[in-house]
Design an enzyme around this catalytic site. Structure first.
Site, short mmCIF file in Angstrom:
data_model
loop_
_atom_site.label_atom_id
_atom_site.label_comp_id
_atom_site.label_asym_id
_atom_site.label_seq_id
_atom_site.Cartn_x
_atom_site.Cartn_y
_atom_site.Cartn_z
CB SER A 77 -0.94 0.02 1.22
OG SER A 77 -0.21 -0.05 2.43
NE ARG A 78 3.52 2.88 4.82
CZ ARG A 78 4.34 3.36 5.76
NH1 ARG A 78 4.28 4.63 6.12
NH2 ARG A 78 5.22 2.56 6.36
CE LYS B 62 7.51 0.56 2.96
NZ LYS B 62 6.43 -0.40 2.58
CE1 TYR C 9 9.52 -19.36 3.88
CE2 TYR C 9 8.82 -18.82 1.64
CZ TYR C 9 8.60 -18.76 3.00
OH TYR C 9 7.50 -18.13 3.50
N GLY D 115 9.37 -13.73 0.35
CA GLY D 115 9.18 -12.33 -0.03
C GLY D 115 10.47 -11.53 0.10
CG ASP E 118 8.57 -7.81 2.14
OD1 ASP E 118 8.69 -8.99 1.72
OD2 ASP E 118 7.49 -7.36 2.56
NE ARG E 119 8.53 -13.72 5.42
CZ ARG E 119 8.09 -14.96 5.25
NH1 ARG E 119 7.33 -15.26 4.20
NH2 ARG E 119 8.42 -15.90 6.12
CG ASP F 74 7.70 -5.65 7.40
OD1 ASP F 74 6.97 -4.68 7.70
OD2 ASP F 74 8.43 -5.65 6.39
#
Length: 244
Positions: free
Chosen positions: A10-11, A13, A95, A102, A104-105, A124
């Site tokens: 949604s954002r 950064k 994994y 992901g 970001d993770r 997060d």
């Protein structure tokens, strides 16, 4: 100078990194009208970056807009888009198919490994809440994914006839209105997920990032470190590795 960009659900950064240090964090809801033109006005004051690091889990169309803005301002600028791998920077991915973790993770794990020695539960707190455990020797232990605070509220509002979509209420606790009960109930669910994970893994400390990190930190009964730049710090690690 490196421009670091994290496109979430949604954002958007971003921050500038100079001499290995990540500067001030900027964030905007990219669903607003005229987002691309607004972003261009923000970025046009920057000198040409050495490269642009991009971590994207959000909408591909928005990523296209972001890259078009960047390439119109700085034609030919190098774009670095790292992928989750089996191992990197001292971190081993748990994994079975490492690229499915992901990005970001993965970047948060890389930054935690470098900047925070020890065993960490990395949370997060964004549109989704993700939890990942990282052992002291850099081995990812796996993780959990659940709806974030805003998403849980939206699911309640869309899945029922009478429950409203509410903003943050002033007080946390047993609600005396439906709105207050929803707000505290959703926050309690998020807090419960985090604290239950730490009960099962008592030797791990808590490291938080994301838009709701500071809100949830203030409601937890356990100590937590908040680093809102964690993903961008991991992205910088990948950008710097690509220069060597």
């Amino acid at each position: 100078m490196i421009l670091l960009v994290d496109l979430g659900n949604s954002r958007l950064k971003w921050a500038l990194a100079v001499d290995g240090k990540v500067g001030d964090l900027h964030a905007v809801d990219y669903r607003q009208a005229g987002f691309a033109a607004w972003l261009r006005r923000q970025w046009q004051t920057y000198a040409t970056p050495e490269c642009i690091g991009v971590a994207a889990v959000g909408a591909p169309a928005v990523l296209d807009d972001v890259l078009r803005v960047a390439q119109s301002l700085w034609p030919g600028v190098a774009i670095v888009k790292p992928l989750s791998t089996a191992s990197s920077a001292g971190v081993v991915n748990a994994y079975r198919f490492p690229d499915k973790l992901g990005i970001d993770r993965w970047l948060a794990l890389l930054a935690a490994r470098r900047d925070y020695p020890g065993q960490w539960c990395i949370v997060d707190c964004g549109t989704a809440i993700t939890l990942d455990l990282l052992s002291e020797d850099g081995r990812h232990q796996g993780g959990l994914i659940a709806p974030g605070v805003s998403l849980m509220k939206g699911m309640l509002a869309s899945g029922t006839e009478v429950l409203p979509l509410v903003e943050r209420q002033a007080d946390f606790g047993l609600g005396m209105t439906t709105e207050a009960a929803i707000d505290s109930g959703v926050l309690s669910a998020a807090i419960g997920l985090i604290e239950a994970t730490l009960i099962r893994h008592p030797h791990y400390r808590l490291l938080m990032c994301g838009g709701d990190a500071e809100l949830l930190q203030g409601l937890l009964t356990v100590e937590a470190v908040v680093d809102v730049k964690l993903v961008l710090k991991g992205l910088l690690i990948c950008c710097e590795a690509g220069r060597r």
